[in-house]
Write a protein that holds these residues in place. Sequence first.
Motif, PDB file in Angstrom:
ATOM      1  N   SER A 198      21.060 -41.999   5.744  1.00 44.43           N
ATOM      2  CA  SER A 198      22.402 -41.482   5.450  1.00 44.43           C
ATOM      3  C   SER A 198      23.159 -42.467   4.569  1.00 44.43           C
ATOM      4  O   SER A 198      22.925 -43.670   4.614  1.00 44.43           O
ATOM      5  CB  SER A 198      23.234 -41.335   6.732  1.00 44.43           C
ATOM      6  N   ILE A 199      24.117 -41.911   3.834  1.00 49.58           N
ATOM      7  CA  ILE A 199      25.071 -42.735   3.099  1.00 49.58           C
ATOM      8  C   ILE A 199      26.274 -42.953   4.016  1.00 49.58           C
ATOM      9  O   ILE A 199      26.703 -42.036   4.718  1.00 49.58           O
ATOM     10  CB  ILE A 199      25.556 -41.978   1.835  1.00 49.58           C
ATOM     11  N   GLY A 200      26.798 -44.156   4.029  1.00 48.58           N
ATOM     12  CA  GLY A 200      28.020 -44.442   4.778  1.00 48.58           C
ATOM     13  C   GLY A 200      28.961 -45.220   3.894  1.00 48.58           C
ATOM     14  O   GLY A 200      28.595 -45.650   2.796  1.00 48.58           O
ATOM     15  N   GLN A 201      30.182 -45.377   4.350  1.00 45.11           N
ATOM     16  CA  GLN A 201      31.156 -46.170   3.593  1.00 45.11           C
ATOM     17  C   GLN A 201      31.882 -47.089   4.557  1.00 45.11           C
ATOM     18  O   GLN A 201      32.321 -46.659   5.619  1.00 45.11           O
ATOM     19  CB  GLN A 201      32.137 -45.256   2.867  1.00 45.11           C
ATOM     20  N   SER A 202      31.960 -48.367   4.195  1.00 46.41           N
ATOM     21  CA  SER A 202      32.635 -49.328   5.063  1.00 46.41           C
ATOM     22  C   SER A 202      33.789 -50.008   4.345  1.00 46.41           C
ATOM     23  O   SER A 202      33.641 -50.495   3.237  1.00 46.41           O
ATOM     24  CB  SER A 202      31.644 -50.401   5.528  1.00 46.41           C
ATOM     25  N   THR A 203      34.942 -50.016   5.000  1.00 50.46           N
ATOM     26  CA  THR A 203      36.094 -50.773   4.505  1.00 50.46           C
ATOM     27  C   THR A 203      36.283 -51.999   5.404  1.00 50.46           C
ATOM     28  O   THR A 203      36.416 -53.116   4.931  1.00 50.46           O
ATOM     29  CB  THR A 203      37.348 -49.876   4.483  1.00 50.46           C
ATOM     30  N   THR A 231      27.069 -56.299  -0.421  1.00 50.11           N
ATOM     31  CA  THR A 231      28.109 -57.113  -1.041  1.00 50.11           C
ATOM     32  C   THR A 231      29.077 -56.195  -1.778  1.00 50.11           C
ATOM     33  O   THR A 231      28.647 -55.215  -2.408  1.00 50.11           O
ATOM     34  CB  THR A 231      27.481 -58.065  -2.084  1.00 50.11           C
ATOM     35  N   TYR A 232      30.368 -56.524  -1.732  1.00 50.22           N
ATOM     36  CA  TYR A 232      31.375 -55.763  -2.470  1.00 50.22           C
ATOM     37  C   TYR A 232      30.974 -55.713  -3.952  1.00 50.22           C
ATOM     38  O   TYR A 232      30.761 -56.759  -4.560  1.00 50.22           O
ATOM     39  CB  TYR A 232      32.748 -56.434  -2.316  1.00 50.22           C
ATOM     40  N   ALA A 271      40.600 -48.409   0.503  1.00 49.03           N
ATOM     41  CA  ALA A 271      41.221 -49.639   0.018  1.00 49.03           C
ATOM     42  C   ALA A 271      40.282 -50.252  -1.024  1.00 49.03           C
ATOM     43  O   ALA A 271      39.194 -50.715  -0.690  1.00 49.03           O
ATOM     44  CB  ALA A 271      41.445 -50.612   1.165  1.00 49.03           C
ATOM     45  N   ASN A 272      40.738 -50.244  -2.270  1.00 51.92           N
ATOM     46  CA  ASN A 272      39.847 -50.584  -3.388  1.00 51.92           C
ATOM     47  C   ASN A 272      39.196 -51.953  -3.308  1.00 51.92           C
ATOM     48  O   ASN A 272      38.097 -52.143  -3.783  1.00 51.92           O
ATOM     49  CB  ASN A 272      40.616 -50.502  -4.705  1.00 51.92           C
ATOM     50  N   SER A 273      39.884 -52.938  -2.757  1.00 54.48           N
ATOM     51  CA  SER A 273      39.304 -54.280  -2.749  1.00 54.48           C
ATOM     52  C   SER A 273      38.375 -54.483  -1.556  1.00 54.48           C
ATOM     53  O   SER A 273      37.834 -55.561  -1.365  1.00 54.48           O
ATOM     54  CB  SER A 273      40.407 -55.338  -2.762  1.00 54.48           C
ATOM     55  N   LEU A 274      38.195 -53.445  -0.749  1.00 59.83           N
ATOM     56  CA  LEU A 274      37.377 -53.564   0.462  1.00 59.83           C
ATOM     57  C   LEU A 274      36.255 -52.533   0.564  1.00 59.83           C
ATOM     58  O   LEU A 274      35.264 -52.758   1.260  1.00 59.83           O
ATOM     59  CB  LEU A 274      38.270 -53.412   1.700  1.00 59.83           C
ATOM     60  N   ASP A 275      36.410 -51.392  -0.091  1.00 61.65           N
ATOM     61  CA  ASP A 275      35.458 -50.289   0.092  1.00 61.65           C
ATOM     62  C   ASP A 275      34.061 -50.625  -0.425  1.00 61.65           C
ATOM     63  O   ASP A 275      33.920 -51.137  -1.538  1.00 61.65           O
ATOM     64  CB  ASP A 275      35.951 -49.032  -0.645  1.00 61.65           C
ATOM     65  N   LYS A 276      33.053 -50.302   0.381  1.00 64.69           N
ATOM     66  CA  LYS A 276      31.659 -50.521  -0.020  1.00 64.69           C
ATOM     67  C   LYS A 276      30.823 -49.346   0.481  1.00 64.69           C
ATOM     68  O   LYS A 276      30.914 -48.988   1.651  1.00 64.69           O
ATOM     69  CB  LYS A 276      31.113 -51.823   0.603  1.00 64.69           C
ATOM     70  N   ILE A 277      30.014 -48.770  -0.393  1.00 65.87           N
ATOM     71  CA  ILE A 277      29.103 -47.707   0.040  1.00 65.87           C
ATOM     72  C   ILE A 277      27.807 -48.378   0.475  1.00 65.87           C
ATOM     73  O   ILE A 277      27.323 -49.297  -0.182  1.00 65.87           O
ATOM     74  CB  ILE A 277      28.841 -46.715  -1.104  1.00 65.87           C
ATOM     75  N   GLY A 278      27.249 -47.945   1.593  1.00 72.76           N
ATOM     76  CA  GLY A 278      26.015 -48.541   2.097  1.00 72.76           C
ATOM     77  C   GLY A 278      25.098 -47.497   2.697  1.00 72.76           C
ATOM     78  O   GLY A 278      25.278 -46.291   2.468  1.00 72.76           O
TER      79      GLY A 278
END
Lengths: 97, 373
Positions: B72-77, B96-97, B109-116
């Motif tokens: 699955s694709i997830g997104q972490s802030t 890594t961001y 939140a643009n400075s924190l969002d990461k797709i994983g």
Amino acid sequence: MPKQKVDKALLLRVAANARLNLTEQEIEEFLPQLQEMLEAFSKLDKLDVEKEQPSFQPIKLVNVMREDKVEKCLSQDQSLKNTKNKKQGYFMGPRVM
Amino acid sequence: MFDATVIEKARAEGAIIIGKTSQDAFGFGTFSTNVGLGFEIPKNPHDIKRACGGSSGGSAGFAALTKQTHASIGQSTGGSIACPASFCGVAGITPTYGRVSRFGLIDYANSLDKIGSIGKTVGDAALLLEVISGHDANDSTSLKQEKEEFSKLVPEKLKIGIVKELFENCDAHVKKECLKAVDSLGMKTEEISLPLNSKYGISAYYLISTAEASTNLARYCGMRYGLHEKLEGSFDEYFSKVRSNGFGEEAKRRILLGTFARMAGFRDAYYLRAMKARTALIKEFKKAFSRVDVLANPTMPLVAPTFEAIFKLSPLQQYAMDLCTVPANLAGMPHASIPVGKHENMPVGLMLTADHMGEGKMVQASLAVEALK
């Protein structure tokens, strides 16, 4: 961070800036919650950050430029597809004056 | 109209997209209970009275539930991949961001969002990460990088740092399972202290993330994005009406907190101070990585709680649950959550964090932990 007392007047000022109309019930709920959060977060005052630069990103980034040439993008019809408020090929907004 | 870069990349490698799963709206939550109108709260496959975790709860829950090969694709802030991976007993990787393009993602939140990625095994999650990684001209924060074959890595002996403070604040059983796993690796270990991250991480994270979220959500005003209503009244009246009717309770709470933190008169004391604190917290991580390869701590301070217990928590108590995942997210460090044991018949997750662009070491350590089973 100064001890900022959040009262109803300040909450309403914040809500107006955020373009949110709060119901009386929401005010009653959010007011103590925001007070509790800001009280807890004020512990950041104890950390000495005088000499630190802010990290607006976690990793140093450099400006990325691309060549100034026209590239493929959404058509006017595609851009307007998801809005109900449109007229003669434009987005139609609420009145400003 | 168009696909997100990660979807394009996955499809190009032959992936079949089977659907979307529910999650906390805009990523605002730790338990996937803030799903928004018209969506169902995902239930934990190990016990349906308990939450999947959040915000990518549906992604992790489905990966645990399905009998098929699946990633699955997830997104972490602030921990939204690691938390549900821990609660559902699957492997979750947050890169890594900037390693993975965010083009096509709805910003929190643009400075924190990461797709994983999330998979039943570390190998599956590592393969999906390999596929979706890479520089993308459509995302100005995406990093130039060499192609790395994470799926071909094998377990390696590394030096593991045991994060003292993040073990101290956890349930005793969770702590025991995580320490047992680290001990069983037979690798060199060193106790690492991260006093600033553990003390100030949550405060800095919530001020920064809500400030950024409040600007990102400004676009949901009923013109191009968000609910649409009949155009009536002035722009102020119209925007406020649409936003008040459309946003859920948690979104409103975070918009209010974030708007406050960056308002004239409060900005320097709250938002800017949190951004400076973040610099101090990143430096603390960098110092730790001069001594060890990978840091280890419990992913969540407890196993998946019941919905009954969650609904009794105040918003601040819910935010405090992110204690262990927030520091690595704030610093943009790659991290993985790997299942290491059970308590109350529910999975326990061990979190492994590496330095910026250190996904290789993180995957190697994760494979070693997985091999303990």
